[in-house]
Motif scaffolding. Structure first.
Motif, PDB file in Angstrom:
ATOM      1  N   GLY A 219      53.174  86.522  -3.974  1.00 52.29           N
ATOM      2  CA  GLY A 219      54.434  85.881  -3.625  1.00 52.29           C
ATOM      3  C   GLY A 219      54.953  84.962  -4.710  1.00 52.29           C
ATOM      4  O   GLY A 219      56.156  84.890  -4.955  1.00 52.29           O
TER       5      GLY A 219
ATOM      6  N   ILE B 267      60.662  91.304  -1.995  1.00 54.43           N
ATOM      7  CA  ILE B 267      59.683  91.259  -0.909  1.00 54.43           C
ATOM      8  C   ILE B 267      58.911  92.576  -0.853  1.00 54.43           C
ATOM      9  O   ILE B 267      57.694  92.581  -0.712  1.00 54.43           O
ATOM     10  CB  ILE B 267      60.359  90.935   0.439  1.00 54.43           C
TER      11      ILE B 267
ATOM     12  N   ILE C 258      53.939  86.621   2.334  1.00 57.48           N
ATOM     13  CA  ILE C 258      54.417  86.973   0.986  1.00 57.48           C
ATOM     14  C   ILE C 258      55.937  86.884   0.927  1.00 57.48           C
ATOM     15  O   ILE C 258      56.500  86.273   0.011  1.00 57.48           O
ATOM     16  CB  ILE C 258      53.934  88.384   0.601  1.00 57.48           C
TER      17      ILE C 258
ATOM     18  N   THR D  27      57.243  83.298   1.238  1.00 54.65           N
ATOM     19  CA  THR D  27      56.882  82.570   0.013  1.00 54.65           C
ATOM     20  C   THR D  27      57.807  82.941  -1.133  1.00 54.65           C
ATOM     21  O   THR D  27      58.294  82.066  -1.860  1.00 54.65           O
ATOM     22  CB  THR D  27      55.418  82.865  -0.380  1.00 54.65           C
ATOM     23  N   ILE D  28      58.056  84.225  -1.301  1.00 48.98           N
ATOM     24  CA  ILE D  28      58.953  84.688  -2.375  1.00 48.98           C
ATOM     25  C   ILE D  28      60.323  84.036  -2.236  1.00 48.98           C
ATOM     26  O   ILE D  28      60.865  83.493  -3.205  1.00 48.98           O
ATOM     27  CB  ILE D  28      59.072  86.231  -2.356  1.00 48.98           C
TER      28      ILE D  28
ATOM     29  N   SER E 122      61.018  90.255   5.677  1.00 45.89           N
ATOM     30  CA  SER E 122      59.569  90.447   5.777  1.00 45.89           C
ATOM     31  C   SER E 122      59.183  91.133   7.074  1.00 45.89           C
ATOM     32  O   SER E 122      58.237  91.933   7.092  1.00 45.89           O
ATOM     33  CB  SER E 122      58.845  89.106   5.689  1.00 45.89           C
TER      34      SER E 122
END
Length: 180
Positions: A11, A59, A83, A86-87, A165
């Protein structure tokens, strides 16, 4: 077998790349003196990129990288969520910090933007009083303040990351067999 690789590793990399691309879009628009208010095609393109294409692409890349290279072909739904969010949080933070620093270095850029928006508002709504116009511009200035703009940007991108996500996680999810 215990998983020791954190999803944040994937991420972080893709969040940094996403944030740098958003900065490059802003800088290119500034250097080429492209005004998103007058050149609506440019503004729409940047919005489509920043809110649809780039988040979903990064993502997907981040989750797929974690699944294939860091976690032996497996990824859980929760790891996809971690992930992706976070990205987007990292990208939103980088973009908001850059915009705030840019505004401190070049305050005339945002003042010019406020003038253009005021002019555009008066053209679209000529019966607007000067008090209403001043109130609208003061609200824009308040929301441009880094104390509000940075957390708002992070929250918006976290929500975008969550939505994409969920979709990408449903597609890429592949849990390891739980046999002993």
């Amino acid at each position: 077998m215990e998983n020791t690789t954190s999803p944040a590793k994937s991420g972080l990399l893709y969040g940094l790349l996403f944030g740098v691309i958003m900065i490059l879009e802003f800088v290119i628009g500034y250097v080429m003196n492209i005004d998103p208010q007058t050149n609506q095609g440019y503004g729409i393109t940047i919005n489509v990129l920043n809110f649809f294409v780039l988040p979903s692409t990064f993502i997907y890349l981040g989750c797929n990288n974690y699944k294939m290279k860091l976690n032996s072909g497996f990824i859980s739904f929760g790891e996809c969520l971690r992930i992706g969010v976070t990205i987007c949080i990292i990208a939103g933070l980088i973009s908001a910090l850059f915009s705030s620093v840019f505004g401190m270095i070049f305050p005339e850029y945002f003042e010019e933007m406020y003038r253009k928006v005021s002019k555009m508002m008066m053209e679209k709504n000529p019966q607007m009083t000067s008090e209403q116009l001043d109130m609208a511009v003061s609200m824009m200035k308040k929301f441009s303040n880094p104390v509000i703009a940075i957390p708002a940007s992070i929250a918006i991108y976290a929500f975008i990351g969550l939505i994409y996500s969920l979709i990408i996680g449903a597609i890429l999810k592949k849990d390891a067999n739980q046999s002993y």
